[in-house]
Write a protein that holds these residues in place. Sequence first.
Motif, short mmCIF file in Angstrom:
data_model
loop_
_atom_site.label_atom_id
_atom_site.label_comp_id
_atom_site.label_asym_id
_atom_site.label_seq_id
_atom_site.Cartn_x
_atom_site.Cartn_y
_atom_site.Cartn_z
N TRP A 89 0.86 -1.19 0.00
CA TRP A 89 0.00 0.00 0.00
C TRP A 89 0.89 1.24 0.00
O TRP A 89 1.55 1.54 0.99
CB TRP A 89 -0.90 0.03 1.24
N GLY A 90 0.91 1.96 -1.10
CA GLY A 90 1.67 3.20 -1.14
C GLY A 90 1.03 4.27 -0.26
O GLY A 90 -0.18 4.28 -0.05
N TYR A 91 1.85 5.18 0.23
CA TYR A 91 1.39 6.22 1.14
C TYR A 91 0.70 7.37 0.39
O TYR A 91 -0.09 8.11 0.96
CB TYR A 91 2.57 6.74 1.94
N ASP A 178 -8.03 7.10 -1.64
CA ASP A 178 -6.97 7.75 -2.40
C ASP A 178 -6.08 8.51 -1.43
O ASP A 178 -6.44 9.59 -0.95
CB ASP A 178 -7.57 8.70 -3.44
N ARG A 179 -4.91 7.95 -1.12
CA ARG A 179 -4.01 8.54 -0.13
C ARG A 179 -3.21 9.72 -0.68
O ARG A 179 -2.45 10.37 0.05
CB ARG A 179 -3.06 7.47 0.41
N GLY A 217 -10.16 5.01 3.96
CA GLY A 217 -9.84 5.91 5.05
C GLY A 217 -8.69 5.43 5.91
O GLY A 217 -8.51 4.23 6.13
N GLY A 218 -7.86 6.38 6.39
CA GLY A 218 -6.72 6.06 7.22
C GLY A 218 -5.59 7.04 6.96
O GLY A 218 -5.80 8.15 6.43
N ILE A 231 -13.56 8.44 7.44
CA ILE A 231 -14.82 8.76 6.79
C ILE A 231 -15.91 7.85 7.37
O ILE A 231 -15.61 6.84 7.99
CB ILE A 231 -14.76 8.55 5.26
N ASP A 232 -17.14 8.24 7.16
CA ASP A 232 -18.25 7.35 7.49
C ASP A 232 -18.48 6.47 6.26
O ASP A 232 -19.08 6.89 5.28
CB ASP A 232 -19.51 8.17 7.81
#
Length: 669
Positions: A89-91, A178-179, A217-218, A231-232
């Motif tokens: 998982w890219g940042y 989308d980070r 989300g994160g 997020i919800d």
Amino acid sequence: MEPSTHLRQSNCNPTIKRGLRWQKKAAIKLGLGACLLAAAGSASAQKTVTTAPPAPYGVLPSQNQLNWQQNNLYAFIHFGLNTFTDKEWGYGDEDPALFNPQHFDADQIVKSIAQGGFKAVILTCKHHDGFCLWPTKTTTHNITKSPFRNGKGDLVREIEQACRKYGLKFGVYLSPWDRNAPSYGSQQYVEMYRAQLTELLTQYGDIFEIWHDGANGGDGYYGGARERRNIDRSTYYNWPSVWALERKLQPKALIFGDIGADLRWVGNERGYAGEPCWQTFTPVSNEPGKAPSNGTIKSELSTNGTRNGKYWMPAEVDFSIRPGWFWHASQNDQVRTALNLWDHYFLSAGRGASMLLNVPPDKDGLVYKTDSIELKLFGQLLKETFAKDLAKGARATATNIRGGDKKDFGPQHLFDEDQFSYWSTDDKVHTPEVTVQLKGKQTFDIIRLKENTKLGQRIDSLQVDGWLDGKWQLIAAANSIGSNKLLRLPAKITTDKIRVRIIAAPVCPALSDISLFNQSALVDQLQQQARQQKNTAAGNTKASDWKVSSFQDAKASLATDLDPATVWQAADQTGQLTVEAGKVRSVLGIQYLPASNSKGAIDKYSVSVSTDGKDWHQVASGEFSNILASPVLQSVHFTTPVAARFIRLEALHTADGKPAAIAELSVLE
């Protein structure tokens, strides 16, 4: 008397017999004419009066879902910046200039997949890092800012065209998370996401499946904010409106997600569906008081589905040919074998789900040679095994046929290769039997069963007997038949007769297929090779020089005993484990194996080293991405070799909030 029997009987009118007493010749003529008229009337009735089909049971599949069940073997392609950064998982802060597959060949990739017998490809057009593999107008974080094709490339287009060339369907994966996007978490991003979907669904021809990930989300870069954004998940994307857009733009496409709308996640990334695996499902939220959504369901329920569920929503079994979803050089010796893929085919497609195997290209933009070889062998197993149906030409007798109507509901339909013609019984007959007389003695070890799912999933359980040694003997049993059920026998049997007994069903059955197959001889060859390799590896295994430090608790040694089945668990979520060698060594990294059930899986970590056990310095930290769904071996490679006698793995956070657990911890030298 059976309901339709009287329709086939023809009796002369009694008044004709009375006419014989009055005038013999005239009566004979009259009688013959009346009989002919009566017979004609009866024949006409036979033609116009037919037995009604069974009433459908429960929720039913759409036409798109019926089309899906004809092709249940697909491939994922995870490819992007993660391929070049050695991440899962890219940042979101990765430079697009890193994406440079200098020998990219879409034909080689798709052809490698096609030779494995796969019918479609789903490409990760954008993963969680936000990097888009097509020249989107929605963000500059895309392929035009990379060296690929001198900034003028469109990798989505190249894969899509290769799929058309080799006869495979094409699908798209677009990560909702989308980070990279500065607007993530706002309505502006939702509009951006829909714009990206619109581009993909209007510029690349027919799309067979649209894949929505549950990770949302994160932590992330988010345009430089470098923060955590929650997020919800139950409301943020407004999934029903997203589905409406997708239906409008690609009406024939299947929509995948934790909650469908057409296909559900199977609840794990280990390559198996449950037993039973119902094709109906009722999602349940893991957040009390909220509606279930992508990323917020009790995924443990997805593995088996729901008998009499609210929605027709078959499972899709996604897993990778390697431990990771993206290609990593360190995993080149951990590629699943064709024999392993063969086993998982029965655990997924053989249970009424689809098998979605990830095949990640390497940094050159090619399917790695080992992966390609195993895919080709797997395709050979499929082709050789299912080339000949040994039940073809068989005759069958059933204990009941619906309305006595052999033409429409007789057991001959079990062998006509049409999933929607079927054998059925009267409404009150729920547990009938059908005996199959084969064309001579046949040797087989696979039984395939199918229901006509246009009428719902009707059978709860059944058993199959073989005529062996002069008597019926149980050879297989199954729950939840649905669109495809493959029963693999523990050993080959030879017989000229089998019997299928419906054990439990809420309504009359609508069984459409009984087929028999004999596994390819290649299976035995590969099994023998695997046994030899296992014996060789066992002989070469030696205990590690790295031992758990003496100040750790006694059970900590379970983490270095070379047995993945034994697990050490810390006292809390932020536990740590220290290992030591007898002298200072040059160390390249560590490997961490979580428990197979994901309990206590570490997702945020720190690694420190020391030469004397007193002075420590951190050499690595980060996240083990997606570890809850995919608890496979994780590797941490240090940026440079370090001198260490002591190494400490510290759990900063666990994916499920439970105390940190380690099945195995090893040192790379």
